[in-house]
Design an enzyme around this catalytic site. Sequence first.
Site, PDB file in Angstrom:
ATOM      1  N   LEU A   1       0.911  -1.213  -0.077  1.00  0.00           N
ATOM      2  CA  LEU A   1       0.188  -0.176  -0.049  1.00  0.00           C
ATOM      3  C   LEU A   1       0.822   1.237  -0.055  1.00  0.00           C
ATOM      4  CD1 LEU A   1      -2.743  -1.046   2.824  1.00  0.00           C
ATOM      5  CD2 LEU A   1      -2.727  -1.123   0.302  1.00  0.00           C
ATOM      6  N   GLY A   2       2.020   1.101   0.835  1.00  0.00           N
ATOM      7  CA  GLY A   2       2.792   2.271   0.709  1.00  0.00           C
ATOM      8  C   GLY A   2       3.984   1.996   1.328  1.00  0.00           C
ATOM      9  N   ARG A   3       5.115   3.058   1.155  1.00  0.00           N
ATOM     10  CA  ARG A   3       6.230   2.559   1.871  1.00  0.00           C
ATOM     11  C   ARG A   3       6.584   4.255   2.865  1.00  0.00           C
ATOM     12  NH1 ARG A   3       9.406  -1.138  -1.266  1.00  0.00           N
ATOM     13  NH2 ARG A   3       8.187  -1.351  -3.044  1.00  0.00           N
ATOM     14  N   GLY A   4       7.279   4.147   3.833  1.00  0.00           N
ATOM     15  CA  GLY A   4       7.614   5.341   4.542  1.00  0.00           C
ATOM     16  C   GLY A   4       8.570   5.108   5.495  1.00  0.00           C
ATOM     17  N   GLY A   5       8.687   6.349   6.323  1.00  0.00           N
ATOM     18  CA  GLY A   5       9.753   6.111   6.968  1.00  0.00           C
ATOM     19  C   GLY A   5      10.111   5.012   7.920  1.00  0.00           C
ATOM     20  N   PHE A   6       8.613   4.465   8.426  1.00  0.00           N
ATOM     21  CA  PHE A   6       8.847   3.171   9.352  1.00  0.00           C
ATOM     22  C   PHE A   6       8.824   2.122   8.627  1.00  0.00           C
ATOM     23  CE2 PHE A   6       6.594   6.453  12.236  1.00  0.00           C
ATOM     24  CZ  PHE A   6       7.590   6.794  12.622  1.00  0.00           C
TER      25      PHE A   6
ATOM     26  N   VAL B   1       7.251  -0.714   5.428  1.00  0.00           N
ATOM     27  CA  VAL B   1       6.309  -0.828   4.410  1.00  0.00           C
ATOM     28  C   VAL B   1       5.069  -1.288   4.681  1.00  0.00           C
ATOM     29  CG1 VAL B   1       6.285  -2.207   2.063  1.00  0.00           C
ATOM     30  CG2 VAL B   1       8.402  -1.682   2.886  1.00  0.00           C
ATOM     31  N   VAL B   2       3.956  -0.905   4.348  1.00  0.00           N
ATOM     32  CA  VAL B   2       2.612  -1.128   4.392  1.00  0.00           C
ATOM     33  C   VAL B   2       2.003  -2.143   3.366  1.00  0.00           C
ATOM     34  CG1 VAL B   2       0.327  -0.307   5.303  1.00  0.00           C
ATOM     35  CG2 VAL B   2       2.428   1.244   5.467  1.00  0.00           C
TER      36      VAL B   2
ATOM     37  N   ASP C   1       3.311  14.179  15.009  1.00  0.00           N
ATOM     38  CA  ASP C   1       3.453  14.050  13.686  1.00  0.00           C
ATOM     39  C   ASP C   1       2.044  13.981  13.017  1.00  0.00           C
ATOM     40  OD1 ASP C   1       5.149  14.157  11.289  1.00  0.00           O
ATOM     41  OD2 ASP C   1       5.655  12.110  11.279  1.00  0.00           O
TER      42      ASP C   1
END
Length: 925
Positions: A584-589, A591-592, A707
């Site tokens: 679904l997405g990638r981010g600082g924390f 991968v989703v 945040d």
Amino acid sequence: MAAPTLQILCNLLLLLLLLPFLTVTVTADDAAFMSKLAEALTPTPSGWSGSSFCDWKGVKCSANRVTSISLASQKLTGTLPTDLNSLSQLTSLSLQNNALSGALPSLANLSMLQTVFLDGNNFTSVPEGCFQGLTSLQTLSLTDSVNLSPWTIPSELTQSSNLAKLDLGNTNLVGSIPDVFGSFVSLQELRLSYNNLTGALPKSFAGSSITNLWLNNQKGSGLSGSIDVLSEMIHLSQVWLQKNQFTGPIPDLSNCTSLFDLQLRDNQLTGLVPPSLISLPSLQNVSLDNNVLQGPVPSFGKGVQFTLDGINSFCRKDVGPCDARVTTLLDVAKGFGYPLKLATSWTGNDPCGEWSFVVCAEGKIITVNLAKQNLTGTISPAFANLTDLRNLYLNGNNLEGPIPGDLTNLAQLEVLDVSNNNLSGDVPKFPSKVRFNATGNDLLGRSGGGGGGGTTPSNGSGDAPSGSPNAGSSGSSLSPAWIAGIIVIAVFFVAVVVFVFCKCHAKNRHGKFGRVNNRENGKGEVKIDMMSVTNSNGYGGVPSELQSQGSERSDLHVFEGGNATISIQVLRQVTNSFSENNILGRGGFGVVYKGELHDGTQIAVKRMESVATGSKGLNEFQAEIAVLTKVRHRHLVALLGYCINGNERLLVYEYMPQGTLTQHLFDWRDNGCAPLTWKQRVAIALDVARGVEYLHSLAQQSFIHRDLKPSNILLGDDMRAKVADFGLVKNAPDGKYSVETRLAGTFGYLAPEYAATGRVTTKVDVYAFGVVLMELITGRRALDDTVPDEKSHLVSWFRRVLINKENIPKAIDQTLDPDEETMESIYKVAELAGHCTAREPYQRPDMGHSVNVLVPLVEQWKPTSHEEEEGYGIDLHMSLPQALQRWQANEGTSTMFDMSISQTQSSIPAKPSGFADSFDSMDCR
Ligand SMILES: *[C@@H]1O[C@H](CO)[C@@H](O)[C@H](O)[C@H]1NC(C)=O
Ligand SMILES: *[C@@H]1O[C@H](CO)[C@@H](O)[C@H](O)[C@H]1NC(C)=O
Ligand SMILES: *[C@@H]1O[C@H](CO)[C@@H](O)[C@H](O)[C@H]1NC(C)=O
Ligand SMILES: *[C@@H]1O[C@H](CO)[C@@H](O)[C@H](O)[C@H]1NC(C)=O
Ligand SMILES: *[C@@H]1O[C@H](CO)[C@@H](O)[C@H](O)[C@H]1NC(C)=O
Ligand SMILES: *[C@@H]1O[C@H](CO)[C@@H](O)[C@H](O)[C@H]1NC(C)=O
Ligand SMILES: *[C@@H]1O[C@H](CO)[C@@H](O)[C@H](O)[C@H]1NC(C)=O
């Protein structure tokens, strides 16, 4: 000549009205009390030395006045000084889990007080009027105060209209639950378990926003009466009523779509387990044992844990339909509201066995004798299905409604005695062989008598017993407390008007009053905000709260009720072994991934890699997650569970199909979505404010999001918002990201004091919320490198815009094209955004204030023009009443918003974003 007189008059009036507060704030000195408190406590709390009490550990001050005392779990003994309420600026008092004894000091008139934790102490009594005037109170916990002398639920709490959590479990309460819940428009948690309460559930529970209701295990005779009111408590998610004396049937709970945990065991409930309960979408945990439930054994779905053994009156031990005669007699009992005496006697699957009141011949029911059984309710038409019936005695009860005409079809009928009841309506024509006695029913057969009392049950649906308390619209008469409240509000309204008027006046004339006020600025403003809180709750608040929650789809509580850990195998399975296609997405924390459970429930799995964290980090993580999984709010993305797999940590969230606010606010063109309308934007703002407000007021520990930004605001199909990733910032894996990054949140949303010092308060979130508001108004990102420097930092630029109201229309999002009414709404939100992004934290309002500003903007919206109505999906072929009804049902919710989203099918694949550490999928239908 006139002007100075006016000014003097103004000053006088204002002085008079504000005198109580001014004197308090000017004269009080907390030093004396604090040293008394230090002396009263044994041992003296660590870090409580030196003369400057504001530096003591756990004490917070503002302008040398104590605002917060936090001394939880320190094994303190002693008795609190009685004049605790001289700390007039106190907002938070946390003394839980000590061994404090003696009388609780009065908290009366601590109008700033928001959270009170006194649970787990050894107090002996609660003084009269202890909770008077706590107008800001949000949380009150006294749980487990076992040595309190018996007391009753304090009615003065109705003055705390912001109360969100009331925890009085195991505190020796006696008496009944007062019918005052109309006053608590924000109440979400009510815990009154393990007391000695009696009496019925109050009618004002209906329409309340309570999500968690714990009334279980009353120690005396217990709570009694019907639980019908639950059907109108549509926000319920957890209901514990076990170990009481509730009677009557389980109501239709189909509107309680978030209900996942229903504990009804050990009561006297009768009747059939309603099919609507069995099909309740979110239900996970049910206990029904030790009641007198009738009919077939319910068959709950696979995901539901249930117990229903013990004493019950089901017709069979196994799942399956009842004998036709049993089914008919249960229909008959339904007309009487499933009275207990029928339920205890009518068990098993053979009415001709040992059932009381029923006489059979050769397996056929020929006589039903229910004479003089104190029955209420109506005569069910189901009697007509007892085709062999010869004698029916119903005389000497309190039955209402008509005599069903179907009874004339009973070919064998010889005796029908309905004398001495309260029946009404027409008298059916029976054959002459029937000995029919209907004397002693004064309303029966009167021409037009049906208009008077008769509920006319429709065929086959024996109506609810009319004797049972039916919580409809409560015709609440004004109690003295209400009147007092209204007067207080009125006085303040006048005060505010005078204040504003005089201030303007003074400003124009450079009068000295203006300067005096500036000096007092901080406090004066807080007072006014507080009153506006009371105000809007008193009026607009109630319906809005209800309706905005109406949109709530079944919340997923997939793993609730047990251990929050989920095995890696399960997560692998549901995500197709963490397939690229599920990202679904990638981010600082990390991968989703999107996952789908067997029952079709969709989840989002966030997979974070953690580098070298010792067992300490692990324990912290688990403790933190344990708390986070308990956080449930309709505007917070629920953390459903977690998994630790080697160095990996996986978090399981509810899935939000419409993705992030970023996608809809900034990237809508790329995603093939329609731009957000202003109504959607305010609604989203309100949702976010509510979610964050809840975080800030959480019991165990106040969460600060740190945040908050559009990529952490997720949207459901109804375009209502939930805040994601709360509490996670400090859980970011160690090592990989610098302390600065973790602390810093995201540039563009950072409150100045936070950026400068790293010091975190809830006002950091308020600031970020202000930035989000600006983004909603302007459609521009907090930091935008594509525009000239002087415009690139949204806050600085927009605050300059705000200096002159006339600039605002030019600054708003081009897609909005507002009419006059919309523009008014935009002005208000713009003003709020300015307020929230004030430079100094103390100048910023708290989230509750934002909620109160936004509520009327979301709720009062009426479609004004035809185009707009069409945009709301109102079918013009509907009649006006229908349309109105539908519109009301949708008001504040969002089915209507769905309609305004572009119908074009987008085939944009889920776009991995480099920044959004959130789910990144959407589906613009
Ligand atoms: C609280 O304020 C009211 C009105 O100002 C006053 O009558 C009452 O005595 C006060 N109560 C306490 C306990 O100070
Ligand atoms: C609580 O107070 C009672 C007397 O009121 C005393 O007997 C008891 O030991 C106290 N309990 C604790 C845990 O301090
Ligand atoms: C509950 O309260 C009633 C009277 O209000 C009292 O008689 C009874 O003993 C109490 N029961 C318990 C278990 O405290
Ligand atoms: C559920 O809510 C709808 C809409 O408000 C209402 O018409 C219906 O009667 C409710 N159902 C129950 C069982 O209360
Ligand atoms: C009906 O109620 C009255 C008073 O409540 C009671 O005295 C009587 O025993 C009851 N009758 C039956 C058959 O339960
Ligand atoms: C009578 O029984 C039939 C079939 O068993 C059922 O369809 C009907 O609803 C029943 N009528 C009433 C009034 O209960
Ligand atoms: C009808 O019932 C009443 C009260 O039960 C009784 O007094 C009366 O005698 C009955 N009438 C007939 C005709 O049976």
